[in-house]
Every structure is written in C-alpha cells, then in structure tokens.
Write a protein that holds these residues in place. Structure first.
Motif, PDB file in Angstrom:
ATOM      1  N   ALA A  87     -20.174  12.329  -6.116  1.00 51.83           N
ATOM      2  CA  ALA A  87     -19.685  12.752  -7.153  1.00 51.83           C
ATOM      3  C   ALA A  87     -20.561  13.236  -8.076  1.00 51.83           C
ATOM      4  O   ALA A  87     -20.326  14.428  -8.791  1.00 51.83           O
ATOM      5  CB  ALA A  87     -18.770  11.792  -7.835  1.00 51.83           C
ATOM      6  N   ALA A  88     -21.814  12.684  -8.286  1.00 56.20           N
ATOM      7  CA  ALA A  88     -22.672  13.159  -9.250  1.00 56.20           C
ATOM      8  C   ALA A  88     -23.400  14.387  -8.753  1.00 56.20           C
ATOM      9  O   ALA A  88     -23.659  15.361  -9.662  1.00 56.20           O
ATOM     10  CB  ALA A  88     -23.924  12.256  -9.474  1.00 56.20           C
ATOM     11  N   ILE A  89     -23.561  14.719  -7.440  1.00 60.60           N
ATOM     12  CA  ILE A  89     -24.232  15.895  -6.911  1.00 60.60           C
ATOM     13  C   ILE A  89     -23.192  17.035  -7.277  1.00 60.60           C
ATOM     14  O   ILE A  89     -23.544  18.027  -7.568  1.00 60.60           O
ATOM     15  CB  ILE A  89     -24.355  15.791  -5.413  1.00 60.60           C
ATOM     16  CG1 ILE A  89     -25.509  14.750  -5.254  1.00 60.60           C
ATOM     17  CG2 ILE A  89     -24.676  17.181  -4.962  1.00 60.60           C
ATOM     18  CD1 ILE A  89     -25.801  14.419  -3.652  1.00 60.60           C
ATOM     19  N   CYS A  90     -21.722  16.593  -7.078  1.00 64.00           N
ATOM     20  CA  CYS A  90     -20.774  17.819  -7.101  1.00 64.00           C
ATOM     21  C   CYS A  90     -20.726  18.102  -8.803  1.00 64.00           C
ATOM     22  O   CYS A  90     -20.533  19.395  -8.838  1.00 64.00           O
ATOM     23  CB  CYS A  90     -19.435  17.088  -6.873  1.00 64.00           C
ATOM     24  SG  CYS A  90     -19.220  17.091  -5.067  1.00 64.00           S
ATOM     25  N   GLY A  91     -20.947  17.125  -9.666  1.00 64.11           N
ATOM     26  CA  GLY A  91     -20.829  17.295 -11.000  1.00 64.11           C
ATOM     27  C   GLY A  91     -22.028  18.331 -11.486  1.00 64.11           C
ATOM     28  O   GLY A  91     -21.759  19.138 -12.369  1.00 64.11           O
ATOM     29  N   ALA A  92     -23.113  17.947 -11.109  1.00 66.57           N
ATOM     30  CA  ALA A  92     -24.168  18.768 -11.219  1.00 66.57           C
ATOM     31  C   ALA A  92     -24.184  20.199 -10.840  1.00 66.57           C
ATOM     32  O   ALA A  92     -24.374  21.189 -11.431  1.00 66.57           O
ATOM     33  CB  ALA A  92     -25.749  17.985 -10.794  1.00 66.57           C
ATOM     34  N   PHE A 148     -19.020  12.116 -11.382  1.00 65.90           N
ATOM     35  CA  PHE A 148     -18.940  13.422 -11.562  1.00 65.90           C
ATOM     36  C   PHE A 148     -19.322  13.827 -13.099  1.00 65.90           C
ATOM     37  O   PHE A 148     -20.048  14.746 -13.090  1.00 65.90           O
ATOM     38  CB  PHE A 148     -17.484  13.906 -11.311  1.00 65.90           C
ATOM     39  CG  PHE A 148     -17.307  15.451 -11.482  1.00 65.90           C
ATOM     40  CD1 PHE A 148     -17.541  16.267 -10.146  1.00 65.90           C
ATOM     41  CD2 PHE A 148     -16.917  16.179 -12.581  1.00 65.90           C
ATOM     42  CE1 PHE A 148     -17.398  17.806 -10.387  1.00 65.90           C
ATOM     43  CE2 PHE A 148     -16.965  17.564 -12.638  1.00 65.90           C
ATOM     44  CZ  PHE A 148     -17.045  18.253 -11.716  1.00 65.90           C
ATOM     45  N   TYR A 149     -18.737  13.157 -14.062  1.00 62.19           N
ATOM     46  CA  TYR A 149     -19.452  13.299 -15.328  1.00 62.19           C
ATOM     47  C   TYR A 149     -20.886  12.945 -15.467  1.00 62.19           C
ATOM     48  O   TYR A 149     -21.468  13.647 -16.268  1.00 62.19           O
ATOM     49  CB  TYR A 149     -18.563  12.239 -16.348  1.00 62.19           C
ATOM     50  CG  TYR A 149     -19.170  12.189 -17.571  1.00 62.19           C
ATOM     51  CD1 TYR A 149     -19.142  13.376 -18.623  1.00 62.19           C
ATOM     52  CD2 TYR A 149     -20.006  11.441 -18.015  1.00 62.19           C
ATOM     53  CE1 TYR A 149     -19.587  13.055 -19.846  1.00 62.19           C
ATOM     54  CE2 TYR A 149     -20.728  11.224 -19.234  1.00 62.19           C
ATOM     55  CZ  TYR A 149     -20.600  12.217 -20.376  1.00 62.19           C
ATOM     56  OH  TYR A 149     -21.023  12.216 -21.214  1.00 62.19           O
ATOM     57  N   ASP A 150     -21.271  11.987 -14.876  1.00 57.22           N
ATOM     58  CA  ASP A 150     -22.795  11.741 -15.018  1.00 57.22           C
ATOM     59  C   ASP A 150     -23.610  13.014 -14.451  1.00 57.22           C
ATOM     60  O   ASP A 150     -24.684  12.950 -14.848  1.00 57.22           O
ATOM     61  CB  ASP A 150     -23.103  10.309 -14.108  1.00 57.22           C
ATOM     62  CG  ASP A 150     -24.249   9.801 -14.433  1.00 57.22           C
ATOM     63  OD1 ASP A 150     -25.123  10.270 -15.454  1.00 57.22           O
ATOM     64  OD2 ASP A 150     -24.764   8.887 -13.946  1.00 57.22           O
ATOM     65  N   GLY A 151     -23.083  13.559 -13.387  1.00 62.73           N
ATOM     66  CA  GLY A 151     -23.906  14.646 -12.808  1.00 62.73           C
ATOM     67  C   GLY A 151     -23.605  15.910 -13.674  1.00 62.73           C
ATOM     68  O   GLY A 151     -24.685  16.569 -13.795  1.00 62.73           O
ATOM     69  N   LEU A 152     -22.684  15.817 -14.214  1.00 66.80           N
ATOM     70  CA  LEU A 152     -22.047  17.050 -15.272  1.00 66.80           C
ATOM     71  C   LEU A 152     -22.974  17.089 -16.619  1.00 66.80           C
ATOM     72  O   LEU A 152     -23.600  17.977 -17.012  1.00 66.80           O
ATOM     73  CB  LEU A 152     -20.799  17.242 -15.357  1.00 66.80           C
ATOM     74  CG  LEU A 152     -20.129  18.427 -15.803  1.00 66.80           C
ATOM     75  CD1 LEU A 152     -20.314  19.566 -15.201  1.00 66.80           C
ATOM     76  CD2 LEU A 152     -18.752  18.353 -16.425  1.00 66.80           C
ATOM     77  N   LEU A 153     -22.834  15.710 -17.229  1.00 68.48           N
ATOM     78  CA  LEU A 153     -23.281  15.910 -18.349  1.00 68.48           C
ATOM     79  C   LEU A 153     -24.198  14.554 -18.501  1.00 68.48           C
ATOM     80  O   LEU A 153     -25.450  14.569 -18.870  1.00 68.48           O
ATOM     81  CB  LEU A 153     -22.366  15.708 -19.572  1.00 68.48           C
ATOM     82  CG  LEU A 153     -21.604  17.044 -19.962  1.00 68.48           C
ATOM     83  CD1 LEU A 153     -20.373  16.903 -21.122  1.00 68.48           C
ATOM     84  CD2 LEU A 153     -22.159  18.118 -20.567  1.00 68.48           C
ATOM     85  N   GLY A 154     -23.607  13.443 -18.456  1.00 68.84           N
ATOM     86  CA  GLY A 154     -24.476  12.177 -18.462  1.00 68.84           C
ATOM     87  C   GLY A 154     -24.334  11.091 -19.388  1.00 68.84           C
ATOM     88  O   GLY A 154     -24.429  10.080 -19.150  1.00 68.84           O
ATOM     89  N   GLY A 190     -28.073  10.817  -7.423  1.00 62.29           N
ATOM     90  CA  GLY A 190     -27.198  12.098  -7.089  1.00 62.29           C
ATOM     91  C   GLY A 190     -27.816  13.202  -8.134  1.00 62.29           C
ATOM     92  O   GLY A 190     -28.063  14.410  -7.745  1.00 62.29           O
ATOM     93  N   GLY A 191     -27.748  12.734  -9.483  1.00 60.53           N
ATOM     94  CA  GLY A 191     -28.051  13.753 -10.457  1.00 60.53           C
ATOM     95  C   GLY A 191     -29.617  14.196 -10.249  1.00 60.53           C
ATOM     96  O   GLY A 191     -30.019  15.550 -10.683  1.00 60.53           O
TER      97      GLY A 191
END
Length: 255
Positions: A87-92, A148-154, A190-191
C-alpha cells in the motif's frame, strides 16, 4: 554526498538517535530528523528520501525489540506487513495524481483529535480490551489505508496505526505500540523504494544516521516495555500535537 562538515554530520547522527528513541515509543521521529536534514542543506525531496533510509532501520530495530519480548508475533503479522508495504508503494506512486494539499488541511485536525483521545480517554492502559473487528477485517481496511497514506504523505502514520489498534483491534497501549512499529517498518520500506527512484537519498549519510537511529530505537523500546502506557501515552500526545502544529505552520508559511 553534499560537502557536509564533521559538525553537521555529528549533529545529524545525534538527531537520528533522538528520533529513534522518540519514534520507537510514540512515533514522530521525522519531526526531528527531517528539519535537521533540511537545516544541513538538503532539498526537501532529498531530505525526505534520506530520512526514509535511516527511519526504516529505526522502525525495524524497534519492531525486533518488541518481538523478542513476545509483544509481536512476526509470523502472524507477515500478511498485514506485506499489505502495508504494498500500500505504501501504491501511495508513493500516486503522489502526482492525488491532490495531497487537500489532505494536508485536514491532517492537523485529525492529529489534534488523536492527541485529545489519548490524553482524555479514561482506562487506556496496557490491558487489552474488547476487539471490535477481526484481524482479517483490520488487515483489509485499516492497514492498507494507513500504509497508502504513509507512502503518499507520511506524517502521523504511526499515530493512525496506534489509534486503529487501540480502538478497533482492542490492543493495550504497549501491544499497540509494538504492532505499530512493525507496520511502520513495512510501510517505510515501501516508501523508501519509491523515494529511492525520485528523491536521490544520500545513502552514506542515511547509513550513518541509521546506526544512531537503531541505538535510539532499542533504548526507547526497552524503556517503553519497562514503563508501558505511563510513558507512551504522554509522549504520543506530545508528538501528535507537535506534528499538528508543525503542519499548521507549514500551511501558513506557504500561503
């Protein structure tokens, strides 16, 4: 690597140790390391990428420390960790597609709400409570959303994991912290993979900071396991509030 003086490198290593200590207990270690990296002269994207390098090791060290004490069953948590990682990869990868500025306006409110919850909610201690959702439902909903949020913003991802574990999974404070660190490690990793492609992290500096981050994380985890909710709750309230104030300041400065 930038031409950093020995004094600056030592300052960053000290910041990484402090961040590892705080992050292993309540999250929010990036509040210390990201500003320190930017003060050292790194551009924002490179500072975030380098921060991910050392942050992964700190979260991993904390997760292992908790697992050794039996607070996390690594085998049982493999699937949730893989979900957080993916999910973190997807978010990033979706950073350029999603209007993250809209999310930034709501983050301070959410973080202050989390701080108030842990500060004022009676009966929050290290004892487990009634579970509101099954582990499968938790892994299928909360884990991918926060990952997902962690990859997108964190910012604040650890606090969101904590809130989910306490409110929905029914975990006590210490057990929730232990599981949060494992998922933090997975989503940070992932991020990092995504940031490594676009942020050009300073690997050598990140590795030096990682050593200090590991030492701080192991010390913090040891203290958390000894004292439990009595130190985790106040530190979580402080870090969530500090992060909310920092986000508000950044929003005001950009307008």
């Amino acid at each position: 690597m930038l031409d950093l003086s020995l004094d600056l490198v030592l300052m960053l290593i000290a910041a990484a140790f402090a961040a590892g200590f705080v992050d292993s207990i309540a999250g929010g270690g990036g509040l210390i390391t990201v500003p320190a990296l930017m003060l050292a002269g790194l551009p924002p994207a490179q500072a975030l990428a380098t921060n991910k390098v050392q942050g992964v090791f700190g979260a991993g060290a904390a997760a292992l420390s908790y697992a050794r004490r039996g607070l996390v069953d690594l085998r049982a948590q493999t699937v949730p960790a893989l979900i957080a990682f993916g999910a973190a990869i997807c978010g990033a990868l979706m950073v350029s597609w999603i209007p993250t500025q809209v999310l930034r306006y709501g983050l301070p409110v959410l973080l202050i709400g989390i701080a108030l919850f842990f500060a004022l909610k009676p009966g929050l201690n290290d004892m487990d409570r009634i579970r509101r959702v099954s582990p499968a439902v938790f892994a299928a909903t909360v884990v991918p959303l926060v990952g997902f949020y962690d990859g997108l913003l964190g910012p604040g991802a650890g606090a969101f994991y904590m809130l989910g574990f306490v409110m929905l999974a029914g975990y006590g404070i210490l057990k929730a912290t232990a599981h949060t660190k494992l998922l933090n490690f997975a989503s940070n990793l992932g991020g990092l993979l995504a940031f490594a492609l676009v942020g050009q992290p300073l690997w050598l500096l990140g590795a030096a900071m990682a050593v200090a981050q590991i030492a701080g994380a192991m010390l913090g985890a040891r203290l958390a396991m000894r004292i439990g909710a009595r130190i985790i709750k106040p530190l979580l309230v402080v870090t969530s509030t500090a992060l909310a104030l920092r986000l508000i300041w950044q929003l005001l400065a950009s307008t």
